[in-house]
Write an enzyme that holds these catalytic residues in place. Structure first.
Site, mmCIF file in Angstrom:
data_model
loop_
_atom_site.group_PDB
_atom_site.id
_atom_site.type_symbol
_atom_site.label_atom_id
_atom_site.label_comp_id
_atom_site.label_asym_id
_atom_site.label_seq_id
_atom_site.Cartn_x
_atom_site.Cartn_y
_atom_site.Cartn_z
ATOM 1 C CE1 TYR A 165 -5.621 5.330 -5.665
ATOM 2 C CE2 TYR A 165 -4.811 3.978 -7.615
ATOM 3 C CZ TYR A 165 -4.977 3.998 -6.259
ATOM 4 O OH TYR A 165 -4.091 3.503 -5.233
ATOM 5 C CE LYS A 169 -2.548 6.769 -4.229
ATOM 6 N NZ LYS A 169 -2.145 6.864 -2.953
ATOM 7 N NE ARG A 208 -7.615 -3.042 -5.768
ATOM 8 C CZ ARG A 208 -6.358 -2.510 -5.366
ATOM 9 N NH1 ARG A 208 -6.592 -1.679 -4.146
ATOM 10 N NH2 ARG A 208 -5.361 -2.527 -5.900
#
Length: 333
Positions: A165, A169, A208
């Protein structure tokens, strides 16, 4: 939620995307669906692209009969063709983002943020469209500068569990700047810090921290903290985040800019768990588990640039936002 949508539009003031054609990748996701709501309400023609790997049909079902909304189920890591004569703005949000998914779908995450970003940049180039890339505070890794400004280059482990990730990104950001420099494409990059609110997935596997804590609290299950709970995060309510993203997408002077969008109020994860437990009137115990690999110890944005460039700062206090979020989760858990 209708009141929150109206609040965003009111806070945007004279900023309106009426009659604009806007492609939103990841449009059925948490943030993407909120943006779809706001832009449809403003009178934009909204094209929502999503493969529903983490987005949900339920987030956009209420928009399907609107004349100015179109849903395309597709994987943006493959090139897509649109039958539009023009596209004015592409907002690229598509990517899995849960730490609990980093070891399950690392290749899909990398593809969305690299191949997917390049495909969308090529589409923006074809239509001469403005392009907004939603990056992340994860590009800073375990930051050594707190609050963290956009000038900080990061402290990231490229081969760690979060690397799929973090680094994809970072690559997505590099691609945006390459298209700016080589093709003069109008790109702008948002580094999003932890955001929460209604429509975050509550299925227990998304992972999350706020939806996990709320779900556990409402079920009176143990609230599980990875590590000692002294690590900090800064949480931004969804309406503030959406307003910030749309301001960044709107202003002409934001071409080529990288902007932190988040709430600068820092809180420990243990304190967050205690607040959620109280709001949910829960009997849950707080349980400490093994820490997550490469979990940043602190996370807090410097939002000076957002204040000056976007005339933006968050307005919703954490407890107010958490109460709204808990009420929404009561309907879906």
């Amino acid at each position: 939620m209708e009141k929150d949508i109206k609040r965003i539009i009111k806070n945007l003031g004279g900023i309106s995307f009426e009659d604009k054609v806007v492609l939103i990748t990841g449009g059925a996701g948490f943030l993407g669906s909120w943006i779809c709501d706001v832009l449809v309400e403003q009178g934009a023609k909204v094209i929502c692209a999503d493969n529903l790997s983490s987005g949900l049909n339920s987030n956009i079902r209420h928009l399907l009969d609107r004349m100015n909304f179109k849903f395309i189920r597709c994987d943006i890591s493959e090139p897509i063709e649109l039958d539009e004569k023009r596209v004015d703005l592409i907002m690229h949000l598509a990517s899995r983002a849960s730490p609990l998914e980093f070891d399950k779908f690392p290749i899909e995450i990398i593809r969305a943020n690299t191949l997917g970003t390049m495909n969308m940049l090529e589409l923006a180039r074809k239509y001469n469209a403005r392009f907004l890339f939603t990056s992340t505070s994860e590009v800073y890794g375990d930051a050594k500068v707190i609050p963290t400004p956009e000038t900080y280059n990061g402290n990231v482990n490229p081969v760690g569990i979060r690397g799929c990730y973090d680094e994809s990104k970072r690559c997505g950001e590099a691609l945006c700047m390459a298209y700016l420099r080589q093709y003069n494409l109008d790109v702008r990059i948002a580094r999003i810090f932890n955001t929460y609110g209604p429509r975050m997935r509550a299925d227990g596997v998304y992972g999350r921290v706020i939806p996990r804590f709320i779900t556990q609290a409402l079920k009176n299950e143990p609230i599980t903290i990875f590590g000692d709970g002294k690590q900090t995060r800064s949480f931004c309510y969804v309406t503030d985040q959406i307003e910030g993203l749309l301001r960044l997408a709107w202003f002409d002077e934001c071409k080529g800019e990288v902007v932190n969008i988040g709430n600068p109020n820092e809180i420990t994860i243990l304190k967050l768990a205690e607040i959620i437990k109280e709001i949910a009137n829960s009997d849950s115990e707080i349980k400490f588990c093994s820490p997550m690999p490469d979990d940043p110890r602190r996370r807090c944005p410097d939002i000076t640039k957002a204040k000056t460039l976007l005339n933006w700062m968050p307005k919703i206090e954490l407890e107010e936002g958490l109460r709204k979020t808990v009420e929404w989760f009561k309907e879906v858990v």
